[in-house]
Design an enzyme around this catalytic site. Structure first.
Site, PDB file in Angstrom:
ATOM      1  N   LYS A  87       0.838  -1.197   0.000  1.00  0.00           N
ATOM      2  CA  LYS A  87       0.000   0.000   0.000  1.00  0.00           C
ATOM      3  C   LYS A  87       0.874   1.247   0.000  1.00  0.00           C
ATOM      4  CE  LYS A  87      -3.949   1.793   2.687  1.00  0.00           C
ATOM      5  NZ  LYS A  87      -4.756   1.544   3.921  1.00  0.00           N
ATOM      6  N   SER A 162      -9.818   1.144   2.875  1.00  0.00           N
ATOM      7  CA  SER A 162      -9.025   2.066   2.093  1.00  0.00           C
ATOM      8  C   SER A 162      -7.992   1.368   1.204  1.00  0.00           C
ATOM      9  CB  SER A 162      -8.281   3.048   3.012  1.00  0.00           C
ATOM     10  OG  SER A 162      -7.370   2.360   3.856  1.00  0.00           O
ATOM     11  N   SER A 186     -10.069  -1.677   6.756  1.00  0.00           N
ATOM     12  CA  SER A 186      -9.514  -1.309   5.449  1.00  0.00           C
ATOM     13  C   SER A 186      -8.783  -2.429   4.725  1.00  0.00           C
ATOM     14  CB  SER A 186      -8.583  -0.105   5.589  1.00  0.00           C
ATOM     15  OG  SER A 186      -9.320   1.060   5.865  1.00  0.00           O
TER      16      SER A 186
END
Length: 484
Positions: A87, A162, A186
């Site tokens: 990420k 997310s 997330s």
């Protein structure tokens, strides 16, 4: 006999982490060939918006070095030559770390996040930086600057967030695994929407050093992959623990006791999700598991809400401020705030910055942190003990992936509700610091993945992974996406 994966790149992108590692180790495929195949697939599917940054030359150079080491008889670790995505909130010294913002585009921290360093030490090739909701602040996968991450099973649907780019890249067979972050769901939300396995470790089990925070009380990195075995391997790599999964055919779910709390987790859920959940419970019972209904209390959801959100919103500003200072970023908190896209600015302007309409006072924050959160943790501990259960089961998300364009409001069971309800089933256990894992339990009539979550006791991560492997074997796998 080793499987030959060299005949077509079509086979290569379907490899799991464990399969790829074995194939590279035994010479069935070279790390360079594998990396090149995944890079080619990513170019073909670039419109999925799964990545913010990929440096192909860096990937190919790292893969070539892995091949050189193997030729010299030096296997660097259990992930030798395997491409893993991370990420874009995780510091990487050789790739920019933007946290999904425009103001940090091109910024390179001086050193890797601790978990990124552990991947490299295990021989992994860092494939690229996944797209994410800006500052990890959202549940649909929308990034105002880098685009909406696209669901691999339906290109008109969101991935969740997310860590939406991680879900898109693993579900879309761009990489075998990706590392995300989970504060209120997330990792597990995009895992559920994207048809992959997503694991939130117990808070503190994985080091968060060098990962951009939301609220350190809740934050934890974690993996997404396409099997529980892969997730367990990645957990062992990061924590330095031994790998022990219930992979023997002699082991079964007989005697394993699960709980489910319909009053809490099925009070607002789409009919098809609920039906798939109950069908999954029946399969587990048929496999010998005990499944009992439990009651977390009439006030559970109120307690969880009041324990979670004041901490979440109050910690953002001081923790982000500290992070950008520690990594010597060329921006301040105010610079980040001023550059936010509208979808994230909505929350920060409402509850994060001092003077905001719903800014959380120090007194309310301390009450949630020191009184309500411990009460929530005790409620979970009591439920596990009183019911003699090893895990709590529920649908990860109360709906399948909604259409792209959904951001502030979603429809669940025919009702329009705030989009935060996407995480209604998962945020409480995050607040309590419990380990949780989402595994696919089926597809909707429209071909969209539906996730099943298992939450374990705090600190009981290895046992949870062990049980999840058995549950996954009983439920079976879902088909790979067939959209391009």
């Amino acid at each position: 006999m080793s499987k030959d994966f060299t005949n077509t790149s079509k086979n290569l992108h379907d490899l799991t982490v464990t399969e790829a590692a074995a194939a590279i180790k035994d010479g069935s495929v070279s790390a360079s060939t594998y990396a090149a195949a995944l890079l080619s697939r990513n170019r073909d599917l670039k419109g999925r918006n799964a990545f913010i940054t990929i440096y192909e030359d860096v990937v190919l150079e790292a893969a070539a070095k892995a091949d050189e080491h193997r030729s010299a008889g030096k296997i660097l670790g259990p992930l030798h030559g395997v491409p893993i995505a991370v990420k874009d909130s995780m510091n990487t010294f050789d790739l920019p770390t933007s946290i999904g913002t425009k103001v940090l585009a091109g910024f390179r921290p001086k050193k890797d996040a601790t978990i990124v360093a552990s991947l490299r030490n295990a021989g992994a090739v860092i494939f690229g930086k996944n797209n994410l909701v800006e500052m990890s602040y959202g549940l649909t996968g929308l990034n105002a600057h880098y685009g909406q991450a696209v669901n691999p099973y339906d290109l008109t649907r969101v991935t969740g967030g997310s860590s939406g780019g991680a879900g898109a890249s693993v579900g879309g067979r761009l990489v075998p695994a990706a590392f995300g972050g989970d504060t209120v769901g997330s990792i597990r939300v995009p895992a559920s929407f994207s048809g992959v396995v997503g694991f939130r470790p117990s808070t503190g089990r994985w080091a968060g050093t060098g990962v951009a925070p939301i609220a350190n009380t809740f934050d934890t990195p974690g993996p997404m992959a396409r099997s529980v075995a892969d997730v367990a391997l990645l957990d062992a790599v990061v924590t330095g623990s031994s790998l022990s999964l219930a992979s023997s055919s002699a082991k079964s779910l007989k005697g394993v006791r699960f709980g489910f709390a319909p009053q809490t987790h099925l009070d607002l859920v789409d009919q098809e999700v609920e039906r798939t959940f109950y069908e999954s419970l029946a399969k587990l019972k048929d496999a010998g598991a005990e499944v009992v209904e439990i009651d977390l209390g009439d006030d559970f959801q109120t307690l969880a809400y009041q324990a979670n959100w004041p901490i979440f919103f109050h910690e953002t500003m001081p923790h982000v401020t500290e992070y950008v200072k520690e990594i010597q970023a060329p921006v301040s908190f105010d610079d980040i705030y001023k550059g936010l896209g509208a979808n994230v600015d909505f929350f920060w302007s409402d509850a994060v910055v001092p003077g905001a309409p719903n800014y959380v006072s120090v007194a309310d924050y301390q009450h949630s942190l020191n009184v309500l959160r411990p009460s929530l943790q005790q409620r979970y501990a009591d439920a596990f003990r009183a019911n003699g259960i090893e895990a709590i089961l529920f649908p990860t998300t109360p709906l399948v992936a909604p259409p792209i364009g959904t951001n502030s409001v979603v429809t669940i069971a025919g009702k329009e509700v705030p989009a935060l309800n996407i995480a209604k089933n998962v945020f409480a256990s995050s607040c309590a610091g419990l380990p949780g894992i989402s595994i696919p339990m089926g597809l909707s009539s429209g071909g969209l993945p539906i996730g099943l979550e298992l939450d374990g006791k705090a600190g009981d991560d290895v046992r949870l992974l062990d049980i999840a492997a058995l549950v996954s074997s009983v439920l079976g796998s879902i088909p790979a996406p067939n959209v391009n």
